[in-house]
Design a protein around this motif. Sequence first.
Motif, mmCIF file in Angstrom:
data_model
loop_
_atom_site.group_PDB
_atom_site.id
_atom_site.type_symbol
_atom_site.label_atom_id
_atom_site.label_comp_id
_atom_site.label_asym_id
_atom_site.label_seq_id
_atom_site.Cartn_x
_atom_site.Cartn_y
_atom_site.Cartn_z
ATOM 1 N N SER A 19 7.281 32.833 4.691
ATOM 2 C CA SER A 19 7.131 32.853 3.231
ATOM 3 C C SER A 19 6.725 34.232 2.744
ATOM 4 O O SER A 19 7.224 34.722 1.722
ATOM 5 C CB SER A 19 6.090 31.815 2.800
ATOM 6 N N ALA A 20 5.804 34.872 3.472
ATOM 7 C CA ALA A 20 5.365 36.227 3.098
ATOM 8 C C ALA A 20 6.525 37.216 3.222
ATOM 9 O O ALA A 20 6.672 38.119 2.382
ATOM 10 C CB ALA A 20 4.212 36.657 3.993
ATOM 11 N N THR A 21 7.352 37.049 4.243
ATOM 12 C CA THR A 21 8.514 37.916 4.422
ATOM 13 C C THR A 21 9.414 37.849 3.198
ATOM 14 O O THR A 21 9.855 38.880 2.671
ATOM 15 C CB THR A 21 9.305 37.502 5.679
ATOM 16 N N VAL A 25 9.366 40.453 11.756
ATOM 17 C CA VAL A 25 10.133 39.201 11.730
ATOM 18 C C VAL A 25 11.508 39.452 11.123
ATOM 19 O O VAL A 25 12.529 38.972 11.635
ATOM 20 C CB VAL A 25 9.374 38.126 10.934
ATOM 21 N N TYR A 26 11.546 40.201 10.040
ATOM 22 C CA TYR A 26 12.827 40.510 9.389
ATOM 23 C C TYR A 26 13.757 41.269 10.334
ATOM 24 O O TYR A 26 14.939 40.941 10.468
ATOM 25 C CB TYR A 26 12.580 41.330 8.120
ATOM 26 N N LEU A 27 13.230 42.276 10.999
ATOM 27 C CA LEU A 27 14.051 43.092 11.894
ATOM 28 C C LEU A 27 14.574 42.285 13.078
ATOM 29 O O LEU A 27 15.675 42.547 13.578
ATOM 30 C CB LEU A 27 13.239 44.296 12.396
ATOM 31 N N ALA A 28 13.792 41.309 13.503
ATOM 32 C CA ALA A 28 14.198 40.490 14.654
ATOM 33 C C ALA A 28 15.164 39.379 14.267
ATOM 34 O O ALA A 28 15.737 38.730 15.150
ATOM 35 C CB ALA A 28 12.965 39.879 15.312
ATOM 36 N N THR A 29 15.374 39.191 12.978
ATOM 37 C CA THR A 29 16.263 38.120 12.515
ATOM 38 C C THR A 29 17.360 38.701 11.613
ATOM 39 O O THR A 29 18.414 39.106 12.106
ATOM 40 C CB THR A 29 15.458 37.038 11.783
ATOM 41 N N TYR A 30 17.103 38.750 10.325
ATOM 42 C CA TYR A 30 18.105 39.225 9.375
ATOM 43 C C TYR A 30 18.536 40.661 9.653
ATOM 44 O O TYR A 30 19.704 41.014 9.501
ATOM 45 C CB TYR A 30 17.559 39.130 7.950
ATOM 46 N N CYS A 48 18.397 44.216 1.161
ATOM 47 C CA CYS A 48 17.805 44.486 2.475
ATOM 48 C C CYS A 48 16.325 44.802 2.327
ATOM 49 O O CYS A 48 15.938 45.672 1.534
ATOM 50 C CB CYS A 48 18.535 45.665 3.126
ATOM 51 N N MET A 49 15.491 44.110 3.083
ATOM 52 C CA MET A 49 14.045 44.328 3.011
ATOM 53 C C MET A 49 13.681 45.750 3.407
ATOM 54 O O MET A 49 12.771 46.354 2.823
ATOM 55 C CB MET A 49 13.330 43.325 3.913
ATOM 56 N N VAL A 50 14.363 46.296 4.394
ATOM 57 C CA VAL A 50 14.065 47.656 4.856
ATOM 58 C C VAL A 50 14.322 48.671 3.754
ATOM 59 O O VAL A 50 13.594 49.650 3.597
ATOM 60 C CB VAL A 50 14.888 47.991 6.113
#
Length: 272
Positions: A86-88, A133-138, A176-178
Amino acid sequence: MKPVIASADSAPTGSLSSARLDETGEVSMLEAMGQLELWMIRSTSHRKRGACQRLLDRVVQMSDWRRNMPRTGRPRSFDRDAAVTSATHLFWQHGYEGVSLDQLRTTMGGISSASFYAAFGSKEALYREALSVYLATYGRVTDALRDQTLPPRDRIEHALRRSAMMQTTPGHPTGCMVTLSATIGSDQTTALKGLTAAERQANREAIVLCVTAAIENGTLPANVDTVGLAAMFDGFLLGISLLARDGMTGDILNSAITNAMRAWDMLAIAPR
């Protein structure tokens, strides 16, 4: 505060309140139990030893109750992994500085500030975990850039198309979150801006290696502007985030990628 208990010469009456147990935790209760056991050994009065035993039994009951009671401020259904997810999404949608502690606590089921800090340490630490978490998934959509089993051109095209698809798919924030979550911010976010900048730089270098590999295997001529061509594709990759956030569809982005790849094809050496 340490527990205060009457001396053995004035043995307690058995009332739990006379022990004045400290409510801060089991350590104080253990100290109280130790003192009571010591008085029982030293006392010469059967009556006093009996009173100490009764009070000791009450202390043990209180200790068991405290150990089994739910943690204050954290719902029993608290799921740490779900909370990080949720925080992501919050950081991805609003950026690091655009998310407040209250928003984070609310999305985690209304946990207390104390429980939040106990679970994650700080907002910054949670962001770092969310980014991981984002980098390891999306974020793995750009793994194609490093896939040595693919021809250099395909590495870039696959990364662009997979990024466009992921960033426009419903069920999570667009873009993209990054690229979006910590690109700009106050001086207090310098370290976090460095984290996302490092990820973008890694992709930039991977694109350069794709162009270099194509020159080395003869599919691109030796006089190609390696850095310039790589920068064009890097800029397109970063631009997908803004276009997706502005509502551009995956189909339109895929059409744009087809046109972008023509720049490579125009430079390519025709196979003999």
